[in-house]
Design a protein around this motif. Structure first.
Motif, short mmCIF file in Angstrom:
data_model
loop_
_atom_site.label_atom_id
_atom_site.label_comp_id
_atom_site.label_asym_id
_atom_site.label_seq_id
_atom_site.Cartn_x
_atom_site.Cartn_y
_atom_site.Cartn_z
N MET A 22 0.89 -1.03 0.03
CA MET A 22 0.09 0.04 -0.03
C MET A 22 0.95 1.39 0.07
SD MET A 22 -2.94 -1.58 -0.21
CE MET A 22 -4.37 -0.39 0.27
N LYS A 23 0.18 2.29 -0.11
CA LYS A 23 1.20 3.56 -0.33
C LYS A 23 1.19 4.67 0.66
CE LYS A 23 1.08 3.25 -5.43
NZ LYS A 23 0.36 3.74 -6.66
N SER A 83 4.87 2.78 -2.90
CA SER A 83 4.43 1.60 -2.17
C SER A 83 5.21 1.03 -1.37
CB SER A 83 4.42 0.56 -3.61
OG SER A 83 3.18 0.84 -4.22
N ARG A 113 5.72 -2.32 1.87
CA ARG A 113 4.88 -3.33 2.71
C ARG A 113 5.23 -2.96 4.21
NH1 ARG A 113 6.20 -9.30 0.39
NH2 ARG A 113 4.27 -9.15 -1.13
N ASP A 141 0.76 -6.44 3.79
CA ASP A 141 0.17 -5.67 2.94
C ASP A 141 -1.50 -5.92 2.90
OD1 ASP A 141 -0.02 -3.76 0.93
OD2 ASP A 141 1.40 -4.74 -0.42
N HIS A 169 -4.84 6.48 1.78
CA HIS A 169 -5.66 5.76 0.34
C HIS A 169 -6.91 6.79 -0.18
CE1 HIS A 169 -5.39 2.29 -1.84
NE2 HIS A 169 -6.74 2.46 -2.04
#
Ligand code: MRU
Length: 359
Positions: free
Chosen positions: A1-2, A7, A9, A168, A210
């Motif tokens: 995810m960012k 990105s 982990r 993740d 997100h």
């Protein structure tokens, strides 16, 4: 995810090929700081002090801790496995990951252990990321169905069962990320999750990063919103699910399940295979509940207006405080389980149908 478009982990191998990187979750959301782990003792400290937390993540970090130990002193395998296993008692994923390392390593010659331990740790991490992605796919239809009926979805979640709690994606948050990415109008009620505020600090941070709409609420507010039709579904993660479908999760989960039951709100639990403990039948009497220090209750940490991070006392001087970190929600209050293999009821027959090899 960012985070900021990059990105990540929540645990990964450093560019040097042997040390291990994590985010210091005790500093989030105020500071996004990485820690480089070079010794197994640092991995143990990271788990115990909750620099990393969340059931699947502590399993993965423990597996990397074994790899660090095997690189330094492969003859210490048994002692290291035992010490890592003692870092936190409730999440079964920790023992699951260490059992995997034990099975992989104990018959190997000493000189072969380090390479095999790193490979196993990487496998555990990759497996968790893929497992959580599938949990997201299997939970998504629940949210799609509500969105089709109502035009939007209000989810309530407790604690942090997002990507920071796994390698993740997350468990409870994976379907939410997928629903958001698919264009559904999703809003999340985020329980603050006293005493350590995993909801306010971590879940809100993740959802915000997100772009998922969310509102942080005091832990006691969920029942009120359920009574007023403002919660369509509850989805939580878990630290251990018994053979009979009882669910251990962050303290306060049980009360949310009771309120959901009283208000006819579906209460779903998302879990990977590594969270199932088929050796345990009765969650309330058999799952060990971690008792943490009273300072987590008597104090709170936050950021001042001028940017300093400070801890203040919020309880009257001299009062005692107790701090059970988890509780058990009986299976009868759980609408169903979302796993990487699909959804099922929270009972023995359904779990054995889903995981026949664990019988
Ligand atoms: O004490 P923590 O922060 O490790 O507790 C975490 C939780 O209770 C999570 O909800 C659970 O581990 C599920 S994580 C996918």
């Amino acid at each position: 995810m960012k985070i900021d478009g990059i990105s990540y982990r929540s645990v990964w191998l450093d560019a040097d090929g042997w040390s291990v990187r994590i985010f210091d979750q005790t500093k989030l959301p105020w500071l996004v700081e990485q820690i480089r782990l070079t010794r197994w003792e640092e991995a143990a400290h990271a788990i115990r002090s909750m620099q990393v937390r969340g059931a699947p993540l502590i399993g993965a970090v423990a597996a990397y801790g074994v790899a660090l130990a095997m690189r330094a002193a492969p003859e210490t395998l048994d002692a290291v496995l035992e010490a890592l296993n003692e870092t936190r008692p409730t999440a079964i994923n920790l023992r699951w990951a260490l059992d995997r390392q034990r099975a992989r390593l104990h018959n190997l010659p000493l000189e072969a252990r380090a390479e095999a331990a790193y490979a196993e740790a990487q496998h555990i991490a990759d497996d968790d990321a893929e497992t959580c992605r599938r949990i997201g796919e299997n939970g998504l239809p629940l949210l799609q169905e509500i969105a089709a009926r109502k035009g939007r979805v209000n989810v309530l979640t407790h604690c942090n069962a997002g990507w920071l709690a796994t390698v993740d994606w997350g468990t409870a948050l994976a379907p939410i990320y997928m629903a958001h990415d698919a264009g559904l109008d999703v809003h999340v009620w985020v329980d603050e999750t006293r005493p350590r505020n995993q909801g306010a600090a971590l879940t809100a941070f993740e959802l915000g990063a997100h772009g998922v709409k969310h509102t942080v609420i005091a832990d006691n507010a969920g029942g009120h919103y359920m009574q007023h039709g403002q919660v369509d579904i509850v989805i939580v993660g878990t630290d251990r699910v018994t053979r009979t479908g009882d669910v251990a999760n962050k303290i306060g989960t049980y009360l949310k399940a009771l309120a959901a039951h009283d208000n006819g709100v579906p209460f779903w639990v998302a879990l990977p295979h590594s969270t199932l403990d088929m050796r345990v039948r009765d969650g309330v009497s058999e799952i060990p509940i971690e008792e943490r220090g009273p300072a987590e209750v008597t104090e709170m940490t936050g950021r001042t207006a001028d940017g300093r991070i400070e801890t203040v006392r919020v309880v009257a001087a001299g009062s005692a405080a107790a701090n059970p970190a988890f509780d058990v929600t009986p299976a009868r209050l759980v609408t169903g389980l979302i796993t990487e293999r699909g959804r099922c009821a929270a009972n023995e027959a359904a779990l054995l149908g889903m995981y026949p090899e664990k019988g």
